[in-house]
Design an enzyme around this catalytic site. Sequence first.
Site, PDB file in Angstrom:
ATOM      1  N   GLU A 213     -64.202 -45.809  10.150  1.00 42.33           N
ATOM      2  CA  GLU A 213     -64.430 -46.422  10.855  1.00 42.33           C
ATOM      3  C   GLU A 213     -63.762 -47.163  11.809  1.00 42.33           C
ATOM      4  O   GLU A 213     -62.476 -47.473  11.363  1.00 42.33           O
ATOM      5  CB  GLU A 213     -66.084 -47.469  10.542  1.00 42.33           C
ATOM      6  CG  GLU A 213     -65.100 -48.683  10.213  1.00 42.33           C
ATOM      7  CD  GLU A 213     -66.117 -49.693   8.681  1.00 42.33           C
ATOM      8  OE1 GLU A 213     -65.663 -50.922   9.384  1.00 42.33           O
ATOM      9  OE2 GLU A 213     -67.572 -49.404   8.903  1.00 42.33           O
ATOM     10  N   HIS A 251     -68.983 -54.445  10.248  1.00 45.75           N
ATOM     11  CA  HIS A 251     -67.997 -54.892   9.546  1.00 45.75           C
ATOM     12  C   HIS A 251     -67.006 -55.670  10.247  1.00 45.75           C
ATOM     13  O   HIS A 251     -66.571 -55.346  11.435  1.00 45.75           O
ATOM     14  CB  HIS A 251     -67.074 -53.709   8.703  1.00 45.75           C
ATOM     15  CG  HIS A 251     -68.118 -53.252   7.399  1.00 45.75           C
ATOM     16  ND1 HIS A 251     -68.000 -51.928   7.343  1.00 45.75           N
ATOM     17  CD2 HIS A 251     -68.455 -53.815   7.063  1.00 45.75           C
ATOM     18  CE1 HIS A 251     -68.441 -51.868   6.119  1.00 45.75           C
ATOM     19  NE2 HIS A 251     -68.812 -52.861   5.806  1.00 45.75           N
TER      20      HIS A 251
END
Length: 295
Positions: A213, A251
Amino acid sequence: MSIFLDENSKVIVQGMTGSEGMKHSQRMLDSGTAIVGGVNPRKAGQSVSFDGGHEVPVFGTVKEAMEATGANVSVVFVPPKFAKDAAIEAIDAEIPLLVIITEGIPVRDSAEFFNYSQEKGTTRIIGPNCPGVISPGKSNAGITPANITGAGKLGLVSKSGTLTYQMMYELSDIGFTTCIGIGGDPIIGTTHIDALEAFEQDPDTVGVVMIGEIGGDAEERAAAYIQENMTKPVVGYVAGFTAPEGKTMGHAGAIVTGSAGTAQAKKEALEAAGVKVGKTPTETAELMREIIKGL
């Protein structure tokens, strides 16, 4: 075979008597995990009854639990403010594998217990802020649903828990040796490269799915490793192509500054290393399926 976790793994749960620990301990037991103890200094000497006839003893410390049961894996469900102490206790006890599920741990705390584990050199950490590791049909250390895939011949390493689950489901017709959610915090114990190296050495893993990511350069470093060291096919997916620049997305590690850490930069690095990269998780699964057909 599998990596890091197998049918011989004996698991203890730090925080087993809390609500999350109880819920997920039951799920781990239901999936065949050998949970041999819990750790809670305030409830040492007691035991916890789980559905299925499982009676699990509670110990005061990780060391006591290891000495009494032969445990070699600990799963941490304690709240963030106690997570550093729980991790250090497990590292001091020299548990071989420490899976830290807890999210919201201060980065400074993670840095301290990770560096401590590196100094000691006896404990592999997976996480924090991760779903854990599952070797389907053998053992499940964490919160990964065990009923969405079965044993097979693929390896999976992912920063995202949700995408770990989706990819397990997408490729359930082939199955997995081991699936690892490494977590998306800025400091994690096990990296993409660590997992790739282990999958490369596992004779039963024939191909690897790697999910990354935005944020940081872990995927670019993994691409360099793949190009230089991997003989097995790797397919990839990078989440975050539509993420706005400069925003923290999900995150704590998923923040993009300028061109550094963008999904496009990661995709290009992986493709330059010979990795086929899907535009969606479903397309990524199809790419792997086509590769497997040709093996």
